[in-house]
Motif scaffolding. Structure first.
Motif, PDB file in Angstrom:
ATOM      1  N   GLU A 174       0.896  -1.076   0.362  1.00 25.32           N
ATOM      2  CA  GLU A 174       0.231  -0.097  -0.230  1.00 25.32           C
ATOM      3  C   GLU A 174       0.956   1.490   0.114  1.00 25.32           C
ATOM      4  N   PHE A 175       1.653   1.339   0.997  1.00 23.80           N
ATOM      5  CA  PHE A 175       2.743   2.049   0.582  1.00 23.80           C
ATOM      6  C   PHE A 175       3.375   2.396  -0.373  1.00 23.80           C
ATOM      7  N   HIS A 176       3.933   1.212  -1.104  1.00 16.99           N
ATOM      8  CA  HIS A 176       4.490   1.993  -2.713  1.00 16.99           C
ATOM      9  C   HIS A 176       3.525   2.226  -3.566  1.00 16.99           C
ATOM     10  N   ARG A 177       2.004   1.697  -3.262  1.00 19.24           N
ATOM     11  CA  ARG A 177       1.519   1.769  -4.662  1.00 19.24           C
ATOM     12  C   ARG A 177       0.752   3.960  -4.118  1.00 19.24           C
ATOM     13  N   ARG A 178       1.154   4.353  -2.959  1.00 15.59           N
ATOM     14  CA  ARG A 178       0.723   5.267  -2.092  1.00 15.59           C
ATOM     15  C   ARG A 178       1.594   6.014  -2.889  1.00 15.59           C
ATOM     16  N   GLU A 179       3.805   5.648  -2.807  1.00 13.34           N
ATOM     17  CA  GLU A 179       4.364   6.930  -3.222  1.00 13.34           C
ATOM     18  C   GLU A 179       4.344   6.930  -4.750  1.00 13.34           C
ATOM     19  N   ILE A 180       3.872   5.995  -5.390  1.00 12.99           N
ATOM     20  CA  ILE A 180       3.894   6.029  -7.198  1.00 12.99           C
ATOM     21  C   ILE A 180       3.248   7.457  -7.210  1.00 12.99           C
ATOM     22  N   THR A 189       3.483  17.716   3.291  1.00 12.65           N
ATOM     23  CA  THR A 189       4.728  17.414   4.103  1.00 12.65           C
ATOM     24  C   THR A 189       5.247  16.145   3.872  1.00 12.65           C
ATOM     25  N   HIS A 190       6.587  16.345   3.739  1.00 13.34           N
ATOM     26  CA  HIS A 190       6.547  14.767   3.788  1.00 13.34           C
ATOM     27  C   HIS A 190       6.242  13.945   4.931  1.00 13.34           C
ATOM     28  N   PRO A 195       6.317   7.898   0.570  1.00 16.27           N
ATOM     29  CA  PRO A 195       4.666   7.432   1.108  1.00 16.27           C
ATOM     30  C   PRO A 195       3.653   8.079   2.096  1.00 16.27           C
ATOM     31  N   HIS A 196       4.183   8.554   2.936  1.00 16.18           N
ATOM     32  CA  HIS A 196       3.118   9.211   4.216  1.00 16.18           C
ATOM     33  C   HIS A 196       3.150  10.606   3.740  1.00 16.18           C
TER      34      HIS A 196
END
Length: 338
Positions: free
Chosen positions: A85-91, A213-214, A235-236
């Motif tokens: 999920e984090f990877h897809r959000r980071e995309i 924000t990062h 991702p966050h």
């Protein structure tokens, strides 16, 4: 400026890696490796695994047959659904960052429904030294100002930005097992739970803002090159106040045995910001970290738990220093995890 207060303890380096949770390029399914090579339009000749960071899966610097370099990360979303999920959000986030933002350029992504991969430009840099060195810290603090200016207002995107990973005191209060663990780790923090719950009640107003924000701005997500400060792993990211990343970063400064308060007092991103609003963010940051660490079961990564605990208690020590001799802020003055 190291503090003279002995309660801060001996400065210690921040844990930087997960140990055995990373996988090698050679262990990737061939279809995934071929997908990454297809994005790069070249054959990989060298793959060097990178141990920094705390996520499962692949994290590797690649060199192609024509000499080009890239950085790739990938994960099996069935084995590690949260990381997937984090990877897809980071995309989505990385693909929407403005060109001037000091972040690696996303070259492409691969998603076959099970494996997700991201490919970035390679950054020839190194993590900041831990404990923090003052020259590097000042350089990064200047870069945080530029980062906030370049990301205000937050870039538009199709999906709404997620809620920040802040707050966790209520989860701790409602989880007897986690609360017992907190009491073992820091009895003083457990005694001050009500004060942190009072601060957490104001989290929504303290996190309002229009800056991207990062959301995870710790030293292990920063690379220093000869002339740049580059922020990786997005991702966050969330939309909030301009000073949110600065407050998060200063928590790691406390872990180095350095008093963050003088840096906070003169930083331009905190000029005019209400003191209570900063206190809420510091407490909420510690709450998220300690709730996650104290709720982790036996299958969790112990390095991750130690990192979260160390950073969480360091933030509370900073909060204590902010109130020493100044009186209590909103909800009282939690004294920290000493």
């Amino acid at each position: 400026m190291p503090t003279s207060d002995a309660s801060w303890g001996t400065p210690a380096p921040l844990p930087s890696h997960t140990g055995s949770r990373r996988i090698s390029w050679s262990s990737l399914p061939r279809s995934v490796a071929a997908g990454i090579e297809g994005l790069l339009q070249g054959a990989v000749t060298t793959a060097i695994s990178q141990q920094g960071g705390f996520s499962d899966g692949l994290a590797v610097r690649l060199e192609l047959s024509d000499g080009r370099k890239a950085f790739a990360k990938a994960v099996d979303t069935v084995a590690a659904p949260a990381v997937g999920e984090f990877h897809r959000r980071e995309i989505a986030v990385a693909g929407g960052l403005p060109s001037g933002v000091p972040a690696p350029r996303l070259l492409g992504s691969f998603d076959d429904g099970e494996w997700v991969a991201l490919v970035f430009e390679d950054i020839d840099g190194a993590l900041p030294a831990q404990p923090w060195r003052e020259a590097e810290l000042r350089r990064v603090l200047d870069a945080v100002t530029d980062l906030a200016e370049g990301l205000t207002p937050a870039p538009p995107r199709d999906l709404a930005y997620p809620a920040p990973r802040l707050g966790g005191w209520r989860r701790l209060a409602d989880n007897p097992r986690a609360l017992r663990k907190l009491t073992e780790i820091s009895p003083r923090t457990a005694d001050e739970l009500e004060a942190h719950l009072s601060l957490e009640a104001h989290l929504a107003e303290a996190t309002a803002g229009e800056t991207l924000t990062h959301g995870d701005l710790y030293p292990f997500n920063i690379l220093l090159t000869a002339d740049r400060v580059v922020v990786v792993d997005w991702p966050h990211a969330w939309a909030g106040p301009r000073h949110a990343d600065l407050v998060m970063l200063l928590g790691s400064v406390a872990l180095s045995g350095i008093d963050p308060e003088p840096f906070a007092a003169r930083h331009p991103l905190l000029t005019g910001v209400e003191r209570d609003a900063v206190d809420v963010l510091i407490s909420a940051q510690a709450g998220f970290l300690l709730a996650a660490a104290c709720s982790m079961d036996s299958t969790g990564d112990p390095r991750l738990a130690r990192m979260m605990t160390g950073l969480g208690l360091a933030s509370l020590r900073w909060l204590s220093v902010r109130h020493d001799g100044t009186g209590a802020g909103r909800g009282g003055a939690p004294a920290g995890g000493r």
